[in-house]
Write an enzyme that holds these catalytic residues in place. Structure first.
Site, PDB file in Angstrom:
ATOM      1  CG  HIS A   1      18.664  15.462 -18.150  1.00  0.00           C
ATOM      2  ND1 HIS A   1      18.806  14.168 -17.672  1.00  0.00           N
ATOM      3  CD2 HIS A   1      18.683  15.371 -19.497  1.00  0.00           C
ATOM      4  CE1 HIS A   1      18.923  13.345 -18.691  1.00  0.00           C
ATOM      5  NE2 HIS A   1      18.849  14.044 -19.813  1.00  0.00           N
TER       6      HIS A   1
ATOM      7  CG  ASP B   1      19.419  10.378 -16.587  1.00  0.00           C
ATOM      8  OD1 ASP B   1      18.534   9.584 -16.206  1.00  0.00           O
ATOM      9  OD2 ASP B   1      19.907  10.357 -17.730  1.00  0.00           O
ATOM     10  CE  LYS B   2      24.133  15.326 -13.556  1.00  0.00           C
ATOM     11  NZ  LYS B   2      24.944  14.723 -12.512  1.00  0.00           N
TER      12      LYS B   2
ATOM     13  CD  GLU C   1      22.010   3.804  -6.997  1.00  0.00           C
ATOM     14  OE1 GLU C   1      21.799   4.614  -7.925  1.00  0.00           O
ATOM     15  OE2 GLU C   1      23.146   3.406  -6.673  1.00  0.00           O
TER      16      GLU C   1
ATOM     17  CD  GLU D   1      21.952  -1.320  -1.238  1.00  0.00           C
ATOM     18  OE1 GLU D   1      21.018  -1.633  -2.018  1.00  0.00           O
ATOM     19  OE2 GLU D   1      22.979  -0.731  -1.584  1.00  0.00           O
TER      20      GLU D   1
ATOM     21  CE  LYS E   1      19.841  15.151 -23.043  1.00  0.00           C
ATOM     22  NZ  LYS E   1      19.908  14.011 -24.006  1.00  0.00           N
TER      23      LYS E   1
ATOM     24  CG  PHE F   1      12.829  20.187 -25.386  1.00  0.00           C
ATOM     25  CD1 PHE F   1      12.135  19.188 -24.725  1.00  0.00           C
ATOM     26  CD2 PHE F   1      14.142  20.427 -24.984  1.00  0.00           C
ATOM     27  CE1 PHE F   1      12.709  18.454 -23.702  1.00  0.00           C
ATOM     28  CE2 PHE F   1      14.727  19.702 -23.963  1.00  0.00           C
ATOM     29  CZ  PHE F   1      14.021  18.707 -23.322  1.00  0.00           C
TER      30      PHE F   1
ATOM     31  CG  ASP G   1      14.216  10.102 -21.118  1.00  0.00           C
ATOM     32  OD1 ASP G   1      13.860   8.909 -21.054  1.00  0.00           O
ATOM     33  OD2 ASP G   1      15.373  10.455 -21.401  1.00  0.00           O
ATOM     34  CB  ALA G   2      12.379   6.971 -17.081  1.00  0.00           C
TER      35      ALA G   2
ATOM     36  NE  ARG H   1      19.451   6.975 -17.484  1.00  0.00           N
ATOM     37  CZ  ARG H   1      18.179   6.587 -17.666  1.00  0.00           C
ATOM     38  NH1 ARG H   1      17.908   5.320 -17.891  1.00  0.00           N
ATOM     39  NH2 ARG H   1      17.194   7.465 -17.613  1.00  0.00           N
ATOM     40  CE  LYS H   2      22.467  12.488 -19.349  1.00  0.00           C
ATOM     41  NZ  LYS H   2      21.884  11.138 -19.527  1.00  0.00           N
TER      42      LYS H   2
ATOM     43  CE  LYS I   1      27.815   4.326  -6.221  1.00  0.00           C
ATOM     44  NZ  LYS I   1      28.745   3.835  -7.264  1.00  0.00           N
TER      45      LYS I   1
ATOM     46  CE  LYS J   1      28.479   2.701  -0.015  1.00  0.00           C
ATOM     47  NZ  LYS J   1      28.101   2.846   1.405  1.00  0.00           N
TER      48      LYS J   1
ATOM     49  CG  ASP K   1      32.365   3.380  -7.490  1.00  0.00           C
ATOM     50  OD1 ASP K   1      33.362   2.922  -8.063  1.00  0.00           O
ATOM     51  OD2 ASP K   1      31.300   2.751  -7.366  1.00  0.00           O
TER      52      ASP K   1
END
Length: 388
Positions: free
Chosen positions: A16, A18-19, A44, A57, A169, A234, A242-243, A248-249, A269, A273, A275
């Protein structure tokens, strides 16, 4: 009075878009931590047709030579984008690198000589969750969704279903009665495929080699909806269709929407961090509480201010399922688990290059040797503190 609800969770394959970005970000992070465990990394990635953009960074404590292009191409190849006919190819994609150094304003609040004094890399709210409804101490919908996408990738890579391509998916909807899962409302699979594959071939193959290998028939009845490639086609997928973007997941990465999320992504990260590190620590804590049979469900919320080592607040919520007084349970948690960032990193051994494995199929619920936050080694301490 009986209560009913239906909860759905989704997962995506490693192909995918995003993955792809999460894996690239974490592969770069691992390469840097392998050379400099004390590096600060916030990487990123963005992918689209024929293009990978790396940004963020990165600051290291010593000069390093990181071959970003090789990491990117090797990772994309491993995922399975190795043919231009798929629409994305590790050999031919352009790579743009815009990485720069971390702001010294942030670094001065994070770098401390004593681990107890290390401040949080940013402000934020993090959550950890556990439930006893599965052996993984995770909600059943996200467990099944991840297992389906893992199996989808496995049968593609082993050429069991040769018509499959990397993108895909899953979605699983589970019906609960009195908080106990008892049947599947729906199973949804979307799988990228070759041009010549027929809908009948795709549906039959995925039912036999993916769904039936994962889903227990006890949970399926004649009302369970099963949708496979519902649009009927598909072929165009991955970055061509798709970008993709790192981070984003975040619901796929955590609890499938069953529990709260503070909003921060994990991939790319380093553990300074919070997060990432505090979310791992919160999961570790919640899982031990449930594994100790002190609650059926447990949520830990922790919050931080940038540069400050002590959490601003720690909250424990067991949704009325606690087996001991909640105040006593909270005191036990605060005594046994320390949420200072430096101590989290030290205890969970988070300065190792272990993160690429986390980027797909969930950061939680997988008992891999590297996933120290999945250990249940505080059970006896917790039970002793609450006198159980």
């Amino acid at each position: 009075m009986n209560s009913y609800k239906v909860i759905a969770s989704e997962s995506v394959t490693e192909g995918h878009p995003d993955k792809i970005c999460d894996q690239l970000s974490d592969a770069i992070l691992d390469a840097i931590l392998n050379e400099d465990p004390y590096a600060h990394v916030a990487c990123e990635c963005f992918v689209t047709t024929g293009l990978v953009l790396i940004g963020g960074e990165i600051t290291t404590t010593k000069p390093l030579f990181i071959d970003y292009e090789k990491i990117v191409r090797d990772t994309i190849k491993e995922i399975g984008y190795n043919d231009s006919r798929i629409g994305f190819d590790y050999r031919g994609c352009a790579i743009i690198n815009t990485i720069h150094s971390q702001s010294p304003d942030i670094a001065q609040g994070v770098r401390k000589s004593e681990i107890e004094e290390q401040g949080a890399g940013d402000q934020g709210i993090m959550y950890g969750y556990a439930t006893n409804e599965t052996p993984e101490f995770m909600p059943l919908p996200i467990v099944l969704a991840h297992k389906l996408t893992q199996k989808l990738s496995e049968v593609r890579k082993k050429n069991i279903l040769p018509f499959l391509r990397p993108d895909g998916k899953s979605l699983v909807a589970v019906e609960y009665e009195n908080d106990i899962p008892f049947r599947l409302e729906a199973i949804v699979i979307a799988a990228q495929h070759t041009e010549e594959a027929t809908n009948e071939e795709i549906s039959e193959g995925i039912r036999k080699e993916v769904i039936e290998k994962i889903v227990t028939q006890d949970f399926v009845d004649d009302k369970t909806k099963i949708f496979i490639n519902r649009t009927g086609r598909f072929v165009t997928g991955g970055p061509r269709g798709d970008a993709g973007l790192t981070g984003r997941k975040i619901i796929v990465d955590t609890y499938g929407g069953v529990d709260s999320h503070g909003g921060g992504a994990f991939s790319g990260k380093d553990p300074s961090k919070v997060d990432r590190s505090a979310s791992y620590a919160a999961r570790y804590t919640a899982k031990n509480v449930v594994a100790a049979k002190l609650a059926d469900k447990c949520e830990i919320q922790v919050s931080y201010a940038i540069g400050e080592p002590n959490p601003l607040a720690i909250n424990i919520e067991c949704f009325g399922t606690e087996k001991a007084d909640i105040k006593i349970l909270r005191e036990a948690v605060l005594k046994i688990f320390d949420f200072k960032p430096g101590l989290i990193i030290d205890h969970l051994q988070l300065r190792r290059p272990i993160y690429k494995k986390t980027a797909c199929y969930g950061h939680f619920g997988r008992n891999l040797p590297e996933f120290t936050w999945e250990k249940t080694d505080k059970i006896e301490e917790l039970r002793k503190e609450v006198n159980l």
